[in-house]
Design an enzyme around this catalytic site. Structure first.
Site, PDB file in Angstrom:
ATOM      1  N   TYR A 123       0.852  -1.188   0.000  1.00  0.00           N
ATOM      2  CA  TYR A 123       0.000   0.000   0.000  1.00  0.00           C
ATOM      3  C   TYR A 123       0.883   1.231   0.000  1.00  0.00           C
ATOM      4  CZ  TYR A 123      -3.497   3.431   1.473  1.00  0.00           C
ATOM      5  OH  TYR A 123      -4.323   4.527   1.540  1.00  0.00           O
ATOM      6  N   ASP A 127       9.494   2.996  -0.132  1.00  0.00           N
ATOM      7  CA  ASP A 127       8.440   3.615   0.664  1.00  0.00           C
ATOM      8  C   ASP A 127       8.625   3.216   2.128  1.00  0.00           C
ATOM      9  OD1 ASP A 127       6.154   4.550   1.839  1.00  0.00           O
ATOM     10  OD2 ASP A 127       4.767   3.646   0.399  1.00  0.00           O
ATOM     11  N   LYS A 185       4.035   9.355   8.783  1.00  0.00           N
ATOM     12  CA  LYS A 185       3.767   8.833  10.132  1.00  0.00           C
ATOM     13  C   LYS A 185       4.729   9.384  11.188  1.00  0.00           C
ATOM     14  CE  LYS A 185       1.430   4.768   8.253  1.00  0.00           C
ATOM     15  NZ  LYS A 185       0.054   4.684   8.675  1.00  0.00           N
TER      16      LYS A 185
END
Ligand code: PLP
Length: 447
Positions: A148, A243, A277
């Protein structure tokens, strides 16, 4: 830890929210769709705990889906935010703290020379893709099934396992033309990787990969896979986007790449990284970074446009900087201890109750796969076979006993540096009953 007595107030709040917000939530997983029941409305958090609208306290293993690395309302982070907010919430001009945060991130990850701050992980990966296309002049992107990277159109394409399938849209509203620019490959599969490059190599701008997959449960790269991926992409003139939105500064002090790159020659490295995050400490902040020659193709220096009214917001940057500064060796030691302690306890409780399962790890990240997995799964097709109904029973038993787990079997568990020995002992107390509930759970008809 109090036993949870009810969720009437959360139910009222959910009904109210549903009247004005689609599904009552601003991000789908919060709706408890895969576990059922009433999503708890959280009114406060401190350290390893959150408190819901009914006044129940829970040990939290969601940690805001990752950002709360040090625990909720960590005093040093709250103080930095208050101090920044008192000076103004944002100016639409550069603030000194933006470069301070960029320097902190760059100092922790080898190979990053320039960093651009954005507001969400979705924006970071979307911008990295545009940059890769701008840098190479090529159209196609390779991603792995089950990874994702946020919800931009081209990255929602997750369908079509097998060799270099031209992807189908993963969501209504994504055109086949957009999805068709993304090749979806099975993860950890070098044969598929080589086949995709053999067929489309001169049209592939970049491969984007989670540093360790953690959005289908935790599925780390097989030894040597990431190296092979980087070498293959580079041989064909394509870039690699690592990522680290989820794994960055969480799986370990330098993210999961910080673990993987140890022992690799310096030239075997991704070209671009994305973060989110933890680097916002709970406020909206994310980033893309990489070598200067690529990053300086971004506007205003280069032809690849990228911008944001709130990019580098000084209050968010203050939260991120305070979080990273608090994430010292001692904090990672606590994080690792908690993560190892909890995962071992979960495994033991499930084994004692006779529940088939597998604990998956990547640095301090772990997840629990329910079902018979004699070998570590390599990719999405395999983890899709898990016994999600057992997770549902396990989840609700833990929730009733005051432990809040991610409400999906396909998520990593997020511990914080505030999950101390006492908290871990309380989790241990809840596990046997939850494991028995998982053992007793029955496969729903038709599944
Ligand atoms: N990339 C990864 C690996 C993620 O886990 C996520 C979110 O969970 C994203 C990108 C998207 O980040 P955001 O939700 O901030 O848009």
């Amino acid at each position: 830890m109090a036993q949870v007595t009810g969720s009437a107030r959360s139910a009222e709040l959910a009904a109210r929210a549903e009247r004005v917000i689609p599904g009552g939530v601003n991000s789908p997983v919060r709706a408890f769709g895969s576990v059922g029941g009433t999503p708890r409305f959280i009114v406060s958090g401190r350290g390893a705990f959150v408190t819901d609208a009914d006044g129940a306290h829970y040990i939290d293993l969601v940690a805001s889906w990752g950002p709360a690395l040090l625990g909720h309302a960590e005093p040093s982070v709250v103080a930095a935010v208050k101090e920044a907010a008192a000076r103004g919430l944002g100016f639409g001009a550069s603030a000194p703290i933006e470069a301070e945060l960029a320097e902190e991130i760059i100092s922790r990850v080898p190979g990053i020379e320039r960093l651009r701050l954005v507001s969400t992980g979705t924006e970071a990966t979307m911008s990295a893709i545009r940059l890769a296309r701008g840098a190479t002049g090529r159209p196609l992107i390779v991603k792995f099934a089950g990874h994702y990277h946020g919800h931009s159109d081209g990255l929602l394409a997750a369908a079509g396992s097998g060799l270099a399938t031209l992807a189908l849209p993963g969501s209504a509203g994504v055109t086949p033309e957009t999805a068709g620019q993304t090749l979806v490959l099975p993860y950890n599969d070098t044969v598929a990787l080589h086949a995709a490059f053999a067929e489309h190599g001169d049209r592939i701008a970049a491969v984007i990969t989670e540093a360790a997959a953690a959005n289908m449960g935790v599925v780390p790269p097989r030894p040597g896979f990431t190296r092979e991926l980087i070498e293959t992409a580079h041989r064909h003139g394509a870039l690699v986007i690592m990522d680290e939105v989820l794994t960055g500064f969480r799986a370990g002090p330098g993210g999961f790449w910080g673990i993987e790159c140890a022992g690799l020659p310096a030239h075997i490295a991704p070209d671009l990284f994305t973060f989110g995050k933890v680097i916002g400490g709970g406020l909206p902040l994310a980033a893309l970074g990489g070598r200067a020659e690529i990053m300086e193709l971004l506007a205003p220096l280069g032809p690849v446009y990228q911008a944001g009214t709130l990019s580098g917001n000084p209050v968010a940057a203050a939260a991120g900087l305070a979080t990273l500064r608090g994430a010292d060796a001692a904090a990672y030691e606590r994080l690792l201890l908690a993560s190892q302690g909890i995962s071992v306890l979960v495994g033991t409780a499930l084994a004692q109750a006779g529940v088939p399962h597998r604990i998956q790890r990547a640095g301090t990240l772990f997840s629990v796969l329910f079902g018979d997995f004699p070998e570590a799964p390599r990719g999405y097709d395999e983890v899709l076979g898990q016994e999600t109904w057992r997770h549902r029973a396990f989840f609700h038993s833990m929730l009733e006993q005051g432990v809040s787990l991610p409400p999906s079997a396909f998520e990593a568990w997020f511990v914080t540096a505030a999950h101390n020995g006492d908290v871990v002992a309380q989790i241990a107390g809840a596990l046997p009953a939850a494991a028995r509930a998982a053992a007793a759970a029955e496969r729903p008809v038709g599944v």
